[in-house]
Motif scaffolding. Structure first.
Motif, PDB file in Angstrom:
ATOM      1  N   VAL A 181       0.832  -1.199   0.000  1.00 45.54           N
ATOM      2  CA  VAL A 181       0.000   0.000   0.000  1.00 45.54           C
ATOM      3  C   VAL A 181       0.872   1.256   0.000  1.00 45.54           C
ATOM      4  N   ALA A 182       1.930   1.268   0.838  1.00 41.52           N
ATOM      5  CA  ALA A 182       2.794   2.435   0.932  1.00 41.52           C
ATOM      6  C   ALA A 182       4.144   2.041   1.508  1.00 41.52           C
ATOM      7  N   VAL A 183       5.139   2.869   1.212  1.00 42.96           N
ATOM      8  CA  VAL A 183       6.476   2.701   1.774  1.00 42.96           C
ATOM      9  C   VAL A 183       6.906   4.057   2.301  1.00 42.96           C
ATOM     10  N   THR A 184       7.359   4.106   3.557  1.00 41.26           N
ATOM     11  CA  THR A 184       7.813   5.364   4.137  1.00 41.26           C
ATOM     12  C   THR A 184       9.285   5.270   4.490  1.00 41.26           C
ATOM     13  N   GLY A 185       9.938   6.396   4.527  1.00 42.52           N
ATOM     14  CA  GLY A 185      11.341   6.442   4.901  1.00 42.52           C
ATOM     15  C   GLY A 185      11.750   7.888   5.116  1.00 42.52           C
ATOM     16  N   LYS A 186      12.919   8.081   5.697  1.00 43.42           N
ATOM     17  CA  LYS A 186      13.411   9.428   5.954  1.00 43.42           C
ATOM     18  C   LYS A 186      14.696   9.666   5.173  1.00 43.42           C
ATOM     19  N   GLY A 187      14.973  10.915   4.912  1.00 45.52           N
ATOM     20  CA  GLY A 187      16.225  11.288   4.275  1.00 45.52           C
ATOM     21  C   GLY A 187      16.309  10.823   2.837  1.00 45.52           C
ATOM     22  N   GLU A 188      17.472  10.332   2.465  1.00 42.30           N
ATOM     23  CA  GLU A 188      17.727   9.963   1.083  1.00 42.30           C
ATOM     24  C   GLU A 188      17.387   8.516   0.780  1.00 42.30           C
ATOM     25  N   GLU A 189      16.815   7.810   1.752  1.00 41.82           N
ATOM     26  CA  GLU A 189      16.441   6.423   1.515  1.00 41.82           C
ATOM     27  C   GLU A 189      15.300   6.370   0.509  1.00 41.82           C
ATOM     28  N   LYS A 190      15.486   5.605  -0.532  1.00 44.33           N
ATOM     29  CA  LYS A 190      14.439   5.442  -1.532  1.00 44.33           C
ATOM     30  C   LYS A 190      14.315   3.972  -1.853  1.00 44.33           C
ATOM     31  N   LEU A 191      13.111   3.509  -2.026  1.00 43.59           N
ATOM     32  CA  LEU A 191      12.849   2.121  -2.367  1.00 43.59           C
ATOM     33  C   LEU A 191      11.883   2.111  -3.532  1.00 43.59           C
ATOM     34  N   LYS A 192      12.272   1.474  -4.616  1.00 39.95           N
ATOM     35  CA  LYS A 192      11.407   1.368  -5.779  1.00 39.95           C
ATOM     36  C   LYS A 192      10.893  -0.066  -5.836  1.00 39.95           C
ATOM     37  N   MET A 193       9.580  -0.223  -5.781  1.00 43.84           N
ATOM     38  CA  MET A 193       8.961  -1.535  -5.841  1.00 43.84           C
ATOM     39  C   MET A 193       8.500  -1.771  -7.278  1.00 43.84           C
ATOM     40  N   GLU A 194       8.960  -2.844  -7.884  1.00 46.46           N
ATOM     41  CA  GLU A 194       8.599  -3.151  -9.266  1.00 46.46           C
ATOM     42  C   GLU A 194       7.245  -3.850  -9.368  1.00 46.46           C
ATOM     43  N   ALA A 195       6.880  -4.631  -8.377  1.00 45.33           N
ATOM     44  CA  ALA A 195       5.606  -5.354  -8.399  1.00 45.33           C
ATOM     45  C   ALA A 195       4.678  -4.775  -7.342  1.00 45.33           C
ATOM     46  N   GLY A 196       3.411  -5.008  -7.513  1.00 44.41           N
ATOM     47  CA  GLY A 196       2.446  -4.531  -6.529  1.00 44.41           C
ATOM     48  C   GLY A 196       2.011  -5.616  -5.567  1.00 44.41           C
ATOM     49  N   HIS A 197       2.180  -6.875  -5.977  1.00 46.29           N
ATOM     50  CA  HIS A 197       1.746  -8.005  -5.160  1.00 46.29           C
ATOM     51  C   HIS A 197       2.946  -8.859  -4.784  1.00 46.29           C
ATOM     52  N   PHE A 198       3.017  -9.237  -3.504  1.00 50.21           N
ATOM     53  CA  PHE A 198       4.161  -9.989  -3.009  1.00 50.21           C
ATOM     54  C   PHE A 198       3.714 -11.143  -2.133  1.00 50.21           C
ATOM     55  N   ARG A 199       4.540 -12.160  -2.082  1.00 42.73           N
ATOM     56  CA  ARG A 199       4.358 -13.240  -1.125  1.00 42.73           C
ATOM     57  C   ARG A 199       4.956 -12.789   0.208  1.00 42.73           C
ATOM     58  N   LYS A 200       4.487 -13.391   1.308  1.00 42.77           N
ATOM     59  CA  LYS A 200       4.959 -12.998   2.634  1.00 42.77           C
ATOM     60  C   LYS A 200       6.468 -13.182   2.752  1.00 42.77           C
ATOM     61  N   LYS A 201       6.997 -14.284   2.257  1.00 43.73           N
ATOM     62  CA  LYS A 201       8.435 -14.558   2.344  1.00 43.73           C
ATOM     63  C   LYS A 201       9.231 -13.497   1.581  1.00 43.73           C
ATOM     64  N   GLU A 202       8.727 -13.056   0.432  1.00 43.57           N
ATOM     65  CA  GLU A 202       9.400 -12.006  -0.338  1.00 43.57           C
ATOM     66  C   GLU A 202       9.459 -10.705   0.461  1.00 43.57           C
ATOM     67  N   LEU A 203       8.357 -10.340   1.101  1.00 41.10           N
ATOM     68  CA  LEU A 203       8.334  -9.127   1.920  1.00 41.10           C
ATOM     69  C   LEU A 203       9.307  -9.224   3.089  1.00 41.10           C
ATOM     70  N   GLU A 204       9.369 -10.408   3.712  1.00 41.57           N
ATOM     71  CA  GLU A 204      10.284 -10.592   4.835  1.00 41.57           C
ATOM     72  C   GLU A 204      11.733 -10.458   4.400  1.00 41.57           C
ATOM     73  N   ILE A 205      12.083 -10.998   3.249  1.00 40.48           N
ATOM     74  CA  ILE A 205      13.460 -10.897   2.738  1.00 40.48           C
ATOM     75  C   ILE A 205      13.812  -9.451   2.412  1.00 40.48           C
ATOM     76  N   ILE A 206      12.901  -8.750   1.730  1.00 42.18           N
ATOM     77  CA  ILE A 206      13.147  -7.346   1.373  1.00 42.18           C
ATOM     78  C   ILE A 206      13.295  -6.498   2.624  1.00 42.18           C
ATOM     79  N   SER A 207      12.396  -6.673   3.590  1.00 45.75           N
ATOM     80  CA  SER A 207      12.455  -5.843   4.798  1.00 45.75           C
ATOM     81  C   SER A 207      13.711  -6.128   5.612  1.00 45.75           C
ATOM     82  N   ALA A 208      14.145  -7.387   5.675  1.00 47.85           N
ATOM     83  CA  ALA A 208      15.375  -7.716   6.401  1.00 47.85           C
ATOM     84  C   ALA A 208      16.586  -7.094   5.719  1.00 47.85           C
TER      85      ALA A 208
END
Length: 71
Positions: free
Chosen positions: A23-50
């Motif tokens: 739904v959304a990604v937040t961050g501060k400063g120069e941190e930027k995250l570009k998401m290529e897909a809109g739908h993810f599996r739980k394991k994919e989200l866990e790997i990206i967030s880690a």
């Protein structure tokens, strides 16, 4: 940084489809995250967030809206 996700509404049990929509990604400063897909599996989200040190925030679906609209 936080990654806000919610369960997709049109995915059934055993459908073999990604189950979460970003739904959304937040961050501060120069941190930027570009998401290529809109739908993810739980394991994919866990790997990206880690990897980026982000927290996953699960949003609750609205039961009044279940089955409406595109997902």
């Amino acid at each position: 940084m936080k990654i806000y996700v919610r369960p997709r509404q049109k995915v059934g049990e055993g459908a073999h489809q990604p189950m979460f929509k970003v739904v959304a990604v937040t961050g501060k400063g120069e941190e930027k995250l570009k998401m290529e897909a809109g739908h993810f599996r739980k394991k994919e989200l866990e790997i990206i967030s880690a990897d980026i040190g982000a927290e996953i925030v699960m949003l609750e679906p609205n039961p009044k809206e279940s089955g409406k609209g595109k997902d």
